[in-house]
Design a protein around this motif. Structure first.
Motif, mmCIF file in Angstrom:
data_model
loop_
_atom_site.group_PDB
_atom_site.id
_atom_site.type_symbol
_atom_site.label_atom_id
_atom_site.label_comp_id
_atom_site.label_asym_id
_atom_site.label_seq_id
_atom_site.Cartn_x
_atom_site.Cartn_y
_atom_site.Cartn_z
ATOM 1 N N PRO A 29 31.141 -8.926 36.633
ATOM 2 C CA PRO A 29 32.302 -9.486 37.332
ATOM 3 C C PRO A 29 32.175 -10.988 37.510
ATOM 4 N N PRO A 30 33.274 -11.725 37.390
ATOM 5 C CA PRO A 30 33.222 -13.170 37.611
ATOM 6 C C PRO A 30 33.018 -13.481 39.091
ATOM 7 N N PRO A 31 32.587 -14.703 39.427
ATOM 8 C CA PRO A 31 32.427 -15.068 40.837
ATOM 9 C C PRO A 31 33.729 -14.872 41.610
ATOM 10 N N GLY A 32 33.609 -14.345 42.800
ATOM 11 C CA GLY A 32 34.784 -14.131 43.636
ATOM 12 C C GLY A 32 35.377 -12.754 43.527
ATOM 13 N N GLU A 33 34.944 -11.953 42.553
ATOM 14 C CA GLU A 33 35.463 -10.588 42.414
ATOM 15 C C GLU A 33 34.633 -9.655 43.293
ATOM 16 N N GLU A 34 34.836 -9.770 44.599
ATOM 17 C CA GLU A 34 34.026 -9.009 45.539
ATOM 18 C C GLU A 34 34.284 -7.505 45.439
ATOM 19 N N GLN B 264 48.458 -23.812 30.451
ATOM 20 C CA GLN B 264 47.510 -24.871 30.112
ATOM 21 C C GLN B 264 46.560 -25.196 31.261
ATOM 22 N N THR B 265 45.902 -24.154 31.750
ATOM 23 C CA THR B 265 44.889 -24.327 32.784
ATOM 24 C C THR B 265 43.761 -23.353 32.510
ATOM 25 N N SER B 266 42.762 -23.317 33.365
ATOM 26 C CA SER B 266 41.604 -22.449 33.138
ATOM 27 C C SER B 266 41.880 -21.037 33.648
ATOM 28 N N GLU B 267 41.095 -20.091 33.133
ATOM 29 C CA GLU B 267 41.218 -18.718 33.605
ATOM 30 C C GLU B 267 40.808 -18.594 35.068
ATOM 31 N N VAL B 268 39.887 -19.431 35.511
ATOM 32 C CA VAL B 268 39.480 -19.413 36.923
ATOM 33 C C VAL B 268 40.675 -19.721 37.820
ATOM 34 N N THR B 269 41.456 -20.737 37.456
ATOM 35 C CA THR B 269 42.640 -21.098 38.238
ATOM 36 C C THR B 269 43.681 -19.986 38.189
ATOM 37 N N ASP C 112 45.368 -17.680 41.236
ATOM 38 C CA ASP C 112 46.810 -17.593 41.472
ATOM 39 C C ASP C 112 47.295 -16.144 41.418
ATOM 40 N N VAL C 113 46.756 -15.387 40.475
ATOM 41 C CA VAL C 113 47.143 -13.981 40.364
ATOM 42 C C VAL C 113 46.699 -13.211 41.606
ATOM 43 N N ARG C 114 45.524 -13.562 42.138
ATOM 44 C CA ARG C 114 45.047 -12.919 43.356
ATOM 45 C C ARG C 114 46.005 -13.188 44.513
ATOM 46 N N ALA C 115 46.538 -14.409 44.588
ATOM 47 C CA ALA C 115 47.498 -14.751 45.639
ATOM 48 C C ALA C 115 48.805 -13.993 45.455
ATOM 49 N N LEU C 116 49.265 -13.861 44.212
ATOM 50 C CA LEU C 116 50.497 -13.113 43.939
ATOM 51 C C LEU C 116 50.321 -11.627 44.252
ATOM 52 N N GLU C 117 49.121 -11.111 44.015
ATOM 53 C CA GLU C 117 48.860 -9.717 44.356
ATOM 54 C C GLU C 117 48.925 -9.519 45.870
ATOM 55 N N ALA C 118 48.385 -10.485 46.624
ATOM 56 C CA ALA C 118 48.430 -10.388 48.092
ATOM 57 C C ALA C 118 49.860 -10.377 48.609
ATOM 58 N N ASP C 119 50.770 -11.017 47.867
ATOM 59 C CA ASP C 119 52.186 -11.023 48.248
ATOM 60 C C ASP C 119 52.941 -9.815 47.719
ATOM 61 N N GLY C 120 52.256 -8.929 47.012
ATOM 62 C CA GLY C 120 52.890 -7.733 46.493
ATOM 63 C C GLY C 120 53.724 -7.943 45.245
ATOM 64 N N LEU C 121 53.549 -9.072 44.557
ATOM 65 C CA LEU C 121 54.372 -9.382 43.386
ATOM 66 C C LEU C 121 53.733 -8.910 42.090
ATOM 67 N N LEU C 122 52.406 -8.742 42.081
ATOM 68 C CA LEU C 122 51.685 -8.317 40.889
ATOM 69 C C LEU C 122 50.569 -7.363 41.291
ATOM 70 N N ASP C 123 50.078 -6.604 40.328
ATOM 71 C CA ASP C 123 48.831 -5.860 40.476
ATOM 72 C C ASP C 123 47.854 -6.384 39.441
ATOM 73 N N ARG C 124 46.638 -6.702 39.876
ATOM 74 C CA ARG C 124 45.612 -7.120 38.912
ATOM 75 C C ARG C 124 45.031 -5.891 38.234
#
Length: 305
Positions: free
Chosen positions: A222-227, A18-23, A27-39
């Motif tokens: 690409p959405p903002p932030g997808e460098e 129950q939040t926005s796709e931006v949020t 969060d998924v980007r942070a989990l990817e940095a920790d090696g827990l997910l791949d986007r």
């Protein structure tokens, strides 16, 4: 959710928490940095390196709005009476559903799903390759498929894959699929790659289309932030790939997630088979001028060196 299903879309994650796709994307980007997910492709998958490939049921739920917009733009490139080849994939399946409305086509494909989408189309001839069925993506692969494409010549090939980079081009995680895609591409005068922004900057195991062979890329903005995606788009434009962007509204006020609008932003390049467009404007891709009042985007040029 990812462990249970193997993959999950950002839209589904946003709905569940129950939040926005931006949020969720942050969060998924942070989990990817920790090696827990791949986007991947508008969602997330379990980490698995270059060889991991999501199954077809999982892929159908990822980046659905983006695939729809990409398919709409890709179908607008096809003219009545053309002969084309269409590869396997969820995005090409969406394309096939739109090709059913164009009379006089001859469509060569190794995809059962593409053939099914065109089975009842009026005045569309479908030619299936031979080969062995690969059940994970409902595609025919192997020497039979490749041999049936030998000597074939068509105007355009529409192909997708698991990853796209300016360095290696289009790639996939399966050797047999890659080999057939190369045969499809060899039969065409122009090569059109369909890839949502989540595939940009992703490199998988087997190369299918070298970057110098890609005539045209149809992708979503690409959405903002997808460098990473923006960087790859600029690099492909610098190499002369014509790029058309499908604009997808994300979390816009008064709109449901996934609502799409489309605009074309072709990037003409010095490709032998690329269609010519209006005169180029100056400036890099990421500094694109606003779209025109008629809804079509501006023509952009590769960055001057």
């Amino acid at each position: 959710m990812v462990r249970a299903n193997g993959a999950v879309s950002l839209r589904e994650l946003a709905r569940v928490v129950q939040t926005s796709e931006v949020t969720v994307r942050r969060d998924v980007r942070a989990l990817e940095a920790d090696g827990l997910l791949d986007r991947r492709h508008g969602g997330a998958v379990l980490p698995g390196g270059l060889t991991r490939e999501s199954g077809f049921p999982q892929k159908t739920h990822l980046a659905t709005a983006e695939k729809t917009a990409i398919a709409d733009l890709a179908a607008s490139l096809v003219e009545e009476g053309e002969a084309i080849v269409v590869g396997a994939g969820t995005t090409t399946q969406e394309l096939a559903r739109r090709l059913a409305r164009i009379p006089g086509l001859t469509v060569v494909t190794n995809s059962l799903l593409v053939a099914q989408a065109l089975a009842h189309a009026n005045r569309v001839e479908v030619v299936m390759t031979g080969g062995t069925l690969r059940g994970s993506n409902y595609a025919l692969v192997g020497s039979g498929a490749e041999q049936s494409l030998a000597g074939l010549r068509v105007s355009r090939a529409f192909v997708s894959g698991n990853g796209l980079t300016a360095e290696r081009g289009l790639s996939t995680s399966n050797m047999l699929s890659a080999s057939v895609d190369r045969a499809l591409v060899a039969a065409a005068a122009e090569v059109v790659v369909l890839a949502d922004h989540g595939k940009l900057g992703t490199d998988t195991m087997f190369q299918t289309v070298a970057p110098e062979l890609i005539t045209h890329l149809v992708t979503d903005e690409p959405p903002p932030g997808e460098e990473r995606a923006a960087t790859e788009l600029q690099a492909l434009a610098d190499q002369g790939v014509r790029i058309t962007l499908a604009q997808t509204e994300r979390d816009g006020p008064g709109q449901d997630a996934g609502t799409t609008s489309r605009r074309e932003t072709p990037v003409p390049g010095p490709r032998r088979h690329a269609r010519q467009t209006a005169g180029p404007a100056t400036g890099p891709l990421r500094n694109a001028p606003p779209s025109q009042p008629d809804g079509r985007g501006a023509d952009l040029a590769p960055r001057r060196r």
